[in-house]
Each structure stands twice: as C-alpha cells, then as structure tokens.
Design a protein around this motif. Structure first.
Motif, PDB file in Angstrom:
ATOM      1  N   ASP A 189       0.860  -1.184   0.000  1.00  0.00           N
ATOM      2  CA  ASP A 189       0.000   0.000   0.000  1.00  0.00           C
ATOM      3  C   ASP A 189       0.900   1.238   0.000  1.00  0.00           C
ATOM      4  N   PRO A 190       1.112   1.846  -1.157  1.00  0.00           N
ATOM      5  CA  PRO A 190       2.023   3.002  -1.258  1.00  0.00           C
ATOM      6  C   PRO A 190       1.575   4.190  -0.415  1.00  0.00           C
ATOM      7  N   THR A 191       0.294   4.247  -0.066  1.00  0.00           N
ATOM      8  CA  THR A 191      -0.220   5.403   0.677  1.00  0.00           C
ATOM      9  C   THR A 191      -0.114   5.230   2.189  1.00  0.00           C
ATOM     10  N   PHE A 192       0.320   4.042   2.646  1.00  0.00           N
ATOM     11  CA  PHE A 192       0.301   3.776   4.091  1.00  0.00           C
ATOM     12  C   PHE A 192       1.384   4.570   4.820  1.00  0.00           C
ATOM     13  N   LYS A 193       1.006   5.148   5.955  1.00  0.00           N
ATOM     14  CA  LYS A 193       1.951   5.846   6.832  1.00  0.00           C
ATOM     15  C   LYS A 193       1.715   5.354   8.261  1.00  0.00           C
ATOM     16  N   PRO A 194       2.714   4.731   8.889  1.00  0.00           N
ATOM     17  CA  PRO A 194       2.528   4.262  10.269  1.00  0.00           C
ATOM     18  C   PRO A 194       2.332   5.442  11.219  1.00  0.00           C
ATOM     19  N   HIS A 195       1.495   5.246  12.225  1.00  0.00           N
ATOM     20  CA  HIS A 195       1.266   6.297  13.203  1.00  0.00           C
ATOM     21  C   HIS A 195       0.880   5.697  14.544  1.00  0.00           C
ATOM     22  N   GLN A 196       1.032   6.492  15.587  1.00  0.00           N
ATOM     23  CA  GLN A 196       0.764   6.006  16.938  1.00  0.00           C
ATOM     24  C   GLN A 196      -0.724   6.066  17.258  1.00  0.00           C
ATOM     25  N   MET A 197      -1.192   5.052  17.979  1.00  0.00           N
ATOM     26  CA  MET A 197      -2.547   5.052  18.520  1.00  0.00           C
ATOM     27  C   MET A 197      -2.520   4.383  19.884  1.00  0.00           C
ATOM     28  N   LYS A 198      -3.252   4.983  20.823  1.00  0.00           N
ATOM     29  CA  LYS A 198      -3.346   4.428  22.182  1.00  0.00           C
ATOM     30  C   LYS A 198      -4.816   4.158  22.490  1.00  0.00           C
ATOM     31  N   THR A 199      -5.139   2.902  22.808  1.00  0.00           N
ATOM     32  CA  THR A 199      -6.528   2.496  22.999  1.00  0.00           C
ATOM     33  C   THR A 199      -6.713   1.818  24.353  1.00  0.00           C
ATOM     34  N   HIS A 200      -7.742   2.252  25.074  1.00  0.00           N
ATOM     35  CA  HIS A 200      -8.109   1.604  26.337  1.00  0.00           C
ATOM     36  C   HIS A 200      -9.494   0.992  26.171  1.00  0.00           C
ATOM     37  N   PHE A 201      -9.550  -0.344  26.175  1.00  0.00           N
ATOM     38  CA  PHE A 201     -10.835  -1.038  26.166  1.00  0.00           C
ATOM     39  C   PHE A 201     -11.297  -1.158  27.613  1.00  0.00           C
ATOM     40  N   LEU A 202     -12.371  -0.451  27.909  1.00  0.00           N
ATOM     41  CA  LEU A 202     -12.881  -0.398  29.267  1.00  0.00           C
ATOM     42  C   LEU A 202     -13.684  -1.663  29.553  1.00  0.00           C
ATOM     43  N   LEU A 203     -13.154  -2.523  30.428  1.00  0.00           N
ATOM     44  CA  LEU A 203     -13.800  -3.795  30.746  1.00  0.00           C
ATOM     45  C   LEU A 203     -13.824  -3.978  32.260  1.00  0.00           C
ATOM     46  N   PRO A 204     -14.824  -4.645  32.798  1.00  0.00           N
ATOM     47  CA  PRO A 204     -14.976  -4.764  34.255  1.00  0.00           C
ATOM     48  C   PRO A 204     -14.065  -5.827  34.861  1.00  0.00           C
ATOM     49  N   PHE A 205     -12.777  -5.723  34.611  1.00  0.00           N
ATOM     50  CA  PHE A 205     -11.819  -6.671  35.166  1.00  0.00           C
ATOM     51  C   PHE A 205     -11.138  -6.046  36.380  1.00  0.00           C
ATOM     52  N   PRO A 206     -10.756  -6.837  37.378  1.00  0.00           N
ATOM     53  CA  PRO A 206      -9.994  -6.296  38.501  1.00  0.00           C
ATOM     54  C   PRO A 206      -8.497  -6.207  38.203  1.00  0.00           C
ATOM     55  N   VAL A 207      -8.081  -6.724  37.044  1.00  0.00           N
ATOM     56  CA  VAL A 207      -6.680  -6.663  36.630  1.00  0.00           C
ATOM     57  C   VAL A 207      -6.620  -6.166  35.187  1.00  0.00           C
ATOM     58  N   ASN A 208      -5.399  -5.828  34.741  1.00  0.00           N
ATOM     59  CA  ASN A 208      -5.202  -5.252  33.413  1.00  0.00           C
ATOM     60  C   ASN A 208      -4.420  -6.192  32.498  1.00  0.00           C
ATOM     61  N   HIS A 209      -4.610  -5.974  31.203  1.00  0.00           N
ATOM     62  CA  HIS A 209      -3.785  -6.601  30.174  1.00  0.00           C
ATOM     63  C   HIS A 209      -3.210  -5.462  29.329  1.00  0.00           C
ATOM     64  N   VAL A 210      -1.881  -5.393  29.244  1.00  0.00           N
ATOM     65  CA  VAL A 210      -1.219  -4.235  28.649  1.00  0.00           C
ATOM     66  C   VAL A 210      -0.368  -4.669  27.463  1.00  0.00           C
ATOM     67  N   GLY A 211      -0.383  -3.876  26.389  1.00  0.00           N
ATOM     68  CA  GLY A 211       0.454  -4.156  25.228  1.00  0.00           C
ATOM     69  C   GLY A 211       1.036  -2.882  24.649  1.00  0.00           C
ATOM     70  N   GLU A 212       2.300  -2.912  24.301  1.00  0.00           N
ATOM     71  CA  GLU A 212       2.950  -1.802  23.598  1.00  0.00           C
ATOM     72  C   GLU A 212       3.770  -2.384  22.457  1.00  0.00           C
TER      73      GLU A 212
END
Length: 923
Positions: free
Chosen positions: A731-754
């Motif tokens: 895809d010649p038009t693609f440009k990588p960019h940053q995005m930060k997303t928090h899926f709000l779920l009723p968990f007592p603990v977190n799952h984190v990814g970077e």
C-alpha cells in the motif's frame, strides 16, 4: 532455567489433587540438567522468601514509606487468581466441581480463592510441602528416546536415596452418594460485550460417575459423552444448541475425568432467566429419547474412527499429552499401562456392543436417568459483582490491619523493604547448571521438498515424511480481489464454511462424513508478513485437513464439494453457529486479554497490522457480538456467497491476470513416500474440479507483487521443481502512526500491550532484536513487573512481522507498567547486561527456533512464508553473531524515544490517569 536451557517445554500444572511438573528437551545434557533442578526444586525448595508472606500479601498503600502502615505485597498468585475469576466460565466450572463433590478435597479451590490466599501462613505452607511434596508421594514419567537407565539412576541418587519412606496419607476418599438431587445458585460478573443483557444466565446439570481407576468404564463413559454432545448429530446438540434458548453449551460440558470420581455435565449459557426451566426440561427429555432411540451406527463408527486417527496422528506434545492423560488415574493408584491400551479398549467396546445392542442405553439409564447424585447449578450475572469482590478485599485488608500492633506494622514494613532489596539484587545463579552456546547445533537439517504443477498452473509442494499412515493436505487461496467491506466477515466465513453443508450434503450429513473420513477440515484467515519489507504482506485463507491414507479420495472429494458448491442456505443453523462463535470469542477475552492488547497495539504500525486487528482483534469480537444480536441474520449470511466468489472460485480472466490474482495460490501434501503417487493423483483431480466463476478485481490503492519462493533454480539444495509464487500486497499510501486504545472492561486486573515497528526477518537487526526481547524479559521485565509489580506474567517478544511487543498479563497496574517498558529500553540502551546474560538469552531463543516440528508440519515455513532452509540458516548465523554492541545499537535505533513508531493498548478497568489523557481513545 528458562534462560539456561534448550527446553521445548517447562511449566507446572496445578490440578485439584496433584501437581504436575513437566519439562522436555531434545538435548541429553540439558535433560539431565533440568531433571536435577526439577528434583531439587520439588523436594528441596528454599522456603526462606516465604517468610515475607507472614501477612499473606501486601496490598497497595499510598504512602509505603510510612513505617506505621504495612508496605504493599503484590502477590503474584493473588493477582493470578483474581484474574482467573474474571472468567465466568471458570467461575461456573469451579462451583460445579465444588458443589458436586462437596465432602473433601474437591470442595475447595486448589489454586486458592483470592480472599483465602492472605490467610495462608508460612508454617502452614511449609508443613503442607513436607507431607505432600515428598518422594513417597511422587510418581515419575518419562517419554522419548534417551536411555531410561540414566533417568532412574539420577532420580535415585538425587532424590529417592536422600529420604526415608513415609506414609503421606494423601489418598482422596470417595464422595458419599446423595439420595436426592440438589440445586445451587451462584453469581458472576456481567458480560461487558453481551448483545442482550437479559440473556446471561447459565444453567447446567451435573451427574456423579464412577471411580476413574475403572479404566474400561471410564473409557466407555468418555465415548458416551462424545456421542451425547459432540457435533450437530448428537442428541444434546440438537436439543439444546439448536433450540435457540442459549448461546452455547454451559462450561465444562461433557465428561470430566480429572477427579477421583468422574462427572458429566450438560447445559446452556446465554439463557434468559424465564427459559431456565425449559432448558432443564429439555435435558430430562433428551435423556429419555436416548433411552428409547440409542445411537446410529455411523455415529459410533465416526467416534471410533476419531480414536484411530488420533492414535496415528503425531504431535510435538505427544509425550506431554500422555502424561496429562494418565496422571489423574495414576494419582489414585490406577493402572497407567492399562489406561494406554486404547486398541484393546476399543476392541472390548465393540464386543460389548455386539453382545448387547442396548449396552449404551443401559449406561445412560444407570448414570443419568436413575442417578440421584445430580446437581443443577444456576449462575446469574450481578451488576455489582466486581464491586462486591473489591469491597470484600477491602474489608479483608482492614481486618488484617486492625489486628496489627504498631510493632507488627513496623516489622511488616521492614520485611517489605528487605524483600524489595532482595528483589533488586542480581541473583546468584552460579548453582544452576547451564548449557553453553557452543552446545547448540551450528546448522539446521535440510527438509527435502518437491514442487510440481497441478492442472498445469497450481504449484503443489510435496514433503515425504514418516506420517504413520496419515496424509496432511493444505491449500492457500489469495484474498486480493476481496472488497474491503467484506474483510471483517472473512473469519466468520472460514468458521462456517465446513459446517453448513456442501453439494448434496446438508450440514448434518457433512459433519458425519467429515468425522467418518477425516481427522478434521478447517479454514482460517491468514495475514502473512513478507520477510524483506514491513509494509508488504500476503492475505488469504488456509484450508487444512488430514486423514488416514485409505480415506484420501473421500477427503479430497469433500474439499471439491466445498469449493465447488458450498451451502449458505440454512439460516437458522447459521444463527446457531454465529451465536456459538461470538460466545466463544467473548469468553476468551479475560483469559487472552494480553493477546488482544498486543494485536491492537500493532494495528496502526503496518498495513498487515490493521488487517490482523480486523481478523482477530477486539474489533472482530465486537462485530461477532453485534451479529449475535441481529434480528435479521440473513443480511450477514447473504455476504458469504460474495466472499466465495473471491476465495473459492477461479477467475475467468486472462492467464496473465490469473497468475497474479488467481484464487488457488498453492497446495501442499505431507505423507509417507509410498502414499505420494495417490496424493498427486487426488490433488490433480481436485485442482481440475474446483469452480470457475468470475470474481471482479478492483485494485483501488493497493498493488499486488508476485514474489517467488526459493527453489532449486535459485540455489536451494533441498527444493526441486517449479517455484511457489506468493502474491504480496503493498500500500504506497500507508503511513505508520501512533494510537493508544483503552478497552474499558470490568476486570480487577489489566492486560497491557505496547508495540514498536522495527525490522523485517531478513534484516540482520531482526536477529539482535529477537535476542534482545528474550534478554529484556528474563533480566528486567520479569523482575520489575512480575516479581515487584505482582502481575502474573510480563515480557517482550519479536514477531516474524518485525513488531517488537511488550506485554503484561493479569496485571494490577497499567500506566506504571508502561513506565517499566520505557525503563527496560533505557536499561538495554545503557548495556546493563553481561555476556552470560546474552548467552542465556541466545539459549532461550534457540530453544524456540529449534523446537521440534512434527512430520505433518515439515516444510510449512517454505509453503506459507517462502522461507527456505538456506534463508533460515542465514538467520541462524545472525543469531549466533549477536553481540553486546549490536544489542545496545538496536535498542537505541529501533526502541529509543522518537525512533520506532509505536502503539499502545490496554484492556482493563476504569483508569483515572488515562481518562484525563486526551491522547488515549477509550472504548
């Protein structure tokens, strides 16, 4: 030892009444090292650090420097079990066992209830270990081709000879049978992704069965369970799943032989409260119908065929599977050898059927119809479930603190500081045995492959292997012509394609033929990265199946029918499949949250990342949940024939366009040498028979590049014949960019990814980054996030796609963990690691690189990714060459601030810091 070994597996499993410590390796010296450490850790553990557990755990406090308040102890097991009980299926299964077997061991949670863990004292744990983890209470199992005598000698010298025999008295008593059925009701957290909040009740009925040490009775009841619930032709599937009253079977459905006395359960989840009695009535009525009608011969034959093919199918975890299979029975003094004689069990089962045609109905009557030891368990959601759990935890902490004197608090605080100091010190691992990098084989063995053209145009890769009479077939079809609006529906298309019927077969007949003639037929969407460029990838559907050699013509005929005339007409059954799939995805989020976070974090970094999120990320979960609640499911069903035109049918285009955009990109066969001539004949017939309707190609802004995989003509010594062509999208038009997303779920603990965009597979930096990921995990992230932070798991990994990903799992923290990821990069850039650390990281990497490959999968890297053994050898040499200097360099070049483009994702509860940060998207 994970960092000092070439182990292919290393773990510990906690069952309800035993602990299993399995490990495996292909290196004899490594096996002796690991056995020595496992024996030492099991029977001679150092319990000194448990002295810090006198108060069970330290919960977070705003001012840990205040000696008047207890310093927080982030208990890893505490957070593990908190995370485990965010899974409603786990809650139901646990209560089912606890309530059905209430009189002894099985009435409690073996892993520890989160609110009970703090009550465990060091003295209790020490005494429990001395009794239960004694050689007199142990059993040993080995599998493989290393000499047994050496194993026995080592076990005797390093463990058995150092203890006096005791009588541990650990036998589990039998459960007292009930004289009448019982009922219980429990609560759980609501499903945050549910399409209909009024349909979240789970109802299940459980029956106590005989002792598992009666091996033939256990074998018979296991088969009976499969006949009752397995697939669309089974009685309970027809009656419950197709009733529309629920979304899927209740958790832990079927036969469970993990406890001394087995049990069987059946029910539904996703039920409206007013339909609970209807579900119970259906269960009773179905049992009566089975007593009257029994089972069809083809159903029984299909099940016995499944056992036959499972006995022949080889996997890399075969030894582990055997261990897990015999452990429950052997643990209760059953005969493990008798348990493994499946052939004689099948023969005896057939004889029983011949002598008594109502053999199975009599079992149903005995264990289900006339069994008073019957439990009905009802689980309803409570909107305040997690709030109540948090309140109980707070009250528990307050009780603990209220009982402490100022002196006690000061002592706990000092112990906490001591623990913190101990955790910050470099561990002395000189006592542990280790392999050296020089112990690793410098070269990889070559896998010989032959490529031939079927029907004059489709390359087929043939790999002759000792497959034990089983033939493995795969076909890869490109998705390049598929319109973008249909992409989200590809996973669903793959899921239902082999289940809705084909040709003249309806879905029940297709299921029957699949079970009678194959070991399974599957389709799955694939996003395959290019090894040389981060922004090039291949998209398509992989079709895979296997069968006994005698059934190869039948299996290929089934594929021809699926490709030529799939059925998309059973709207009601389609709704059933959509509902089950959506429920399964939703149930998997609490247990696999870190994987969803990692996929989401990489979404905006490459074109392939966006497609991966579409196919297997949270977007796919939410789409499926929305579809589950549609009143008109037909609008989705009508999309599938459109996908068929782009996936299953060959274009009526010119040969030039067919070669570039053609649907059936390539096939592969793994089989025994004497089976190859038949395989070639059947694959040729299949390729010629597949459909020929037209698919429209609308290129848009994407372009397709044809890339040949290595073959004999390009210098490979192990591949003969024409080249396999891969169709790469750019895809010649693609440009990588940053995005930060928090899926709000009723968990007592977190799952984190970077996720950070780095280097492709063939770039020399890729090898250094792969070693760096393992180095960071073992020497920094594990300590900071698991040991100090209390998360159940954390680490870094480098994907084949060049995405470097940090993650944590069941983590009490979120933004603090992200800070730890940044500190890990600073640690690496500063080069605060030794040559020994690097060597251990290399050992760990090679343990994965050199993991055993079963005969069914040999040559798969070449077939899917275009990686020849020569290319993999080059990468191997790059791994060997990784140095301190190169690790520091790639840390700065790819991971430093402002260097690589990165994405972040988090699944977990409300977070005040993130809510105030406008750079985060909260969903």
């Amino acid at each position: 030892m994970l960092n000092r070994s070439l182990s292919t597996f290393m773990n510990a499993f906690t069952a309800s009444d035993y602990t299993l410590y399995p490990f495996s390796t292909q290196n004899p010296k490594d096996f002796q090292n690991l056995l020595s450490v496992y024996l030492d850790a099991t029977f001679f553990p150092c319990l000194r650090e448990l002295d810090f557990w006198q108060e069970g755990w330290r919960l977070e406090h705003e001012n840990p420097r205040d000696p008047q308040t207890p310093l927080t102890f982030k208990g890893v097991v505490f957070n593990e079990m908190k995370g485990a009980f965010t899974d409603n299926e786990r809650i139901f299964s646990q209560h089912l066992q606890n309530r059905l077997l209430p009189d002894h061991t099985y009435s409690v949670i073996s892993g520890g209830h989160p609110l009970c863990i703090p009550d465990l004292t060091w003295e209790q744990l020490k005494q429990f270990h001395a009794t239960h983890y004694h050689p007199s209470n142990a059993r040993f199992f080995t599998y493989g081709n290393f000499p047994l005598e050496q194993h026995l000698r080592q076990i005797h010298e390093e463990a058995l000879s150092k203890f006096e025999k005791i009588k541990p008295n650990t036998a589990v008593p039998t459960q007292k049978p009930w004289d009448r059925p019982r009922e219980f009701q429990i609560t759980c957290g609501p499903d945050a992704l549910a399409a209909d909040s009024s349909k979240q009740t789970t109802v299940g009925v459980g029956f106590l069965l005989p002792d598992i040490t009666d091996t033939f009775e256990a074998f018979t009841l296991n088969l009976l369970s499969s006949l009752l619930i397995g697939g669309p032709n089974s009685p309970f599937y027809r009656a419950l799943i197709e009733s529309g009253l629920g979304t899927d079977f209740s958790p832990d459905v079927g036969y469970n032989g993990s406890t001394r006395e087995a049990y069987f359960s059946v029910g539904l989840q996703g039920v409206a409260e007013q339909d609970v009695q209807a579900v119970r009535d259906i269960i009773d009525r179905t049992i009566e119908e089975v007593l009257q009608k029994g089972f069809e011969d083809d159903q029984i034959e299909a099940l016995l065929h499944k056992i036959e093919i499972q006995m022949k199918h080889q996997s890399v975890s075969f030894g582990l599977t055997l261990t897990s299979y015999i452990a429950p029975c052997w643990n209760h003094d059953g005969d493990p050898v008798e348990l493994l004689k499946l052939g004689s069990q099948v023969a005896r089962f057939r004889q029983c059927l011949r002598e008594n045609p109502e053999f199975l109905q009599e079992k149903v009557k005995q264990y289900f119809k006339n069994n008073p030891h019957k439990l009905t368990l009802l689980m309803k959601p409570d909107d305040k479930y997690f709030e109540k759990q948090t309140q109980k935890e707070t009250e528990k902490l307050k009780q603990k603190i209220d009982c402490l004197s100022p002196k006690d608090k000061k002592q706990i605080y000092e112990k906490g500081l001591e623990l913190q100091t101990q955790q910050s010190k470099a561990q002395d691992t000189s006592c542990l045995p280790a392999l050296k990098v020089s112990d690793i084989e410098p070269t990889i063995p070559l896998t010989h492959l032959e490529v031939a053209l079927a029907a004059g145009e489709t390359p087929v890769q043939y790999c002759a292997q000792p497959t034990n009479g089983v033939v493995y077939f795969r076909a890869f079809c490109s998705l390049h012509t598929l319109p973008e609006e249909l992409r989200p529906y590809v996973p669903l298309f793959c899921s239902v394609l082999t289940k809705l019927g084909c040709g003249l077969l309806d879905y029940r007949q297709q299921a029957q033929q699949t079970e009678l003639k194959t070991g399974g037929m599957a389709a799955s969407p694939h996003v395959i990265p290019d090894g040389t460029h981060l922004d090039a990838y291949e998209q398509g559907v992989l079709f895979s199946s296997f069968c006994l050699d005698r059934n190869l013509p039948d299996m290929m005929q089934l594929w021809s029918e699926i490709f030529h005339s799939p059925c998309f007409e059973e709207e009601e059954y389609f709704r059933v499949l959509v509902t089950m799939s959506a429920q399964e995805l939703s149930n998997g989020v609490p247990d696999s949250g870190h994987l969803y976070a990692m996929v989401r974090a990489g979404r905006t970094l490459t074109p392939a990342g966006d497609l991966q999120e579409t196919f297997s990320g949270m977007d796919q979960v939410k789409l499926m949940k929305r579809m589950m609640g549609m009143s008109d499911i037909g609008q989705v069903l009508r999309k599938l024939p459109r996908i068929t035109k782009h996936v299953l049918n060959r274009d009526n285009m010119s040969k030039a366009l067919l070669r570039i955009y053609g649907f059936l990109n390539r096939c592969s066969v793994n089989a025994m040498p004497q089976q190859m001539s038949l395989a070639e004949k059947e694959v040729e017939k299949f390729v010629r028979n597949v459909g020929r309707s037209k698919a429209e190609w609308k290129p848009g802004h994407l372009s397709v590049v044809e890339k040949p995989a290595p073959s004999g003509s390009s210098g490979s010594t192990h591949i003969s014949g024409p080249r396999v062509l891969r169709k790469l999208i750019t895809d010649p038009t693609f440009k990588p960019h940053q995005m930060k997303t928090h899926f709000l779920l009723p968990f007592p603990v977190n799952h984190v990814g970077e996720c950070v965009r780095t280097a492709p597979y063939t770039d020399p930096d890729h090898a250094s980054l792969k070693v760096l990921a393992r180095l960071m995990t073992a020497k920094f992230l594990h300590t900071e996030i698991r040991e100090k932070g209390g998360a159940y798991g954390a680490g870094a990994r480098l994907g084949r796609d060049g995405m470097f990903t940090f993650y944590s799992y069941r983590d009490p923290h979120s933004t603090e963990t992200l800070q730890s990821f940044a500190k890990a990069v600073d640690w690496a850039k500063a080069g605060r690691f030794t040559q020994q650390d690097i060597d251990e990281a290399k050992l760990s990497v090679f343990a994965s690189v050199d993991a055993p490959v079963p005969p069914s999968d040999r040559g798969l890297d070449h077939f899917l990714y275009g990686l020849s053994d020569e290319l993999k050898q080059v990468h191997r040499e790059q791994l060997f060459a990784v140095s301190h200097e190169s690790l520091v360099a790639v840390s700065d070049k790819h991971l430093g601030v402002g260097r690589g483009t990165r994405g972040l994702a988090l699944l977990g509860p409300e977070n005040a810091k993130i809510a105030k940060d406008p750079s985060w998207i909260v969903r």
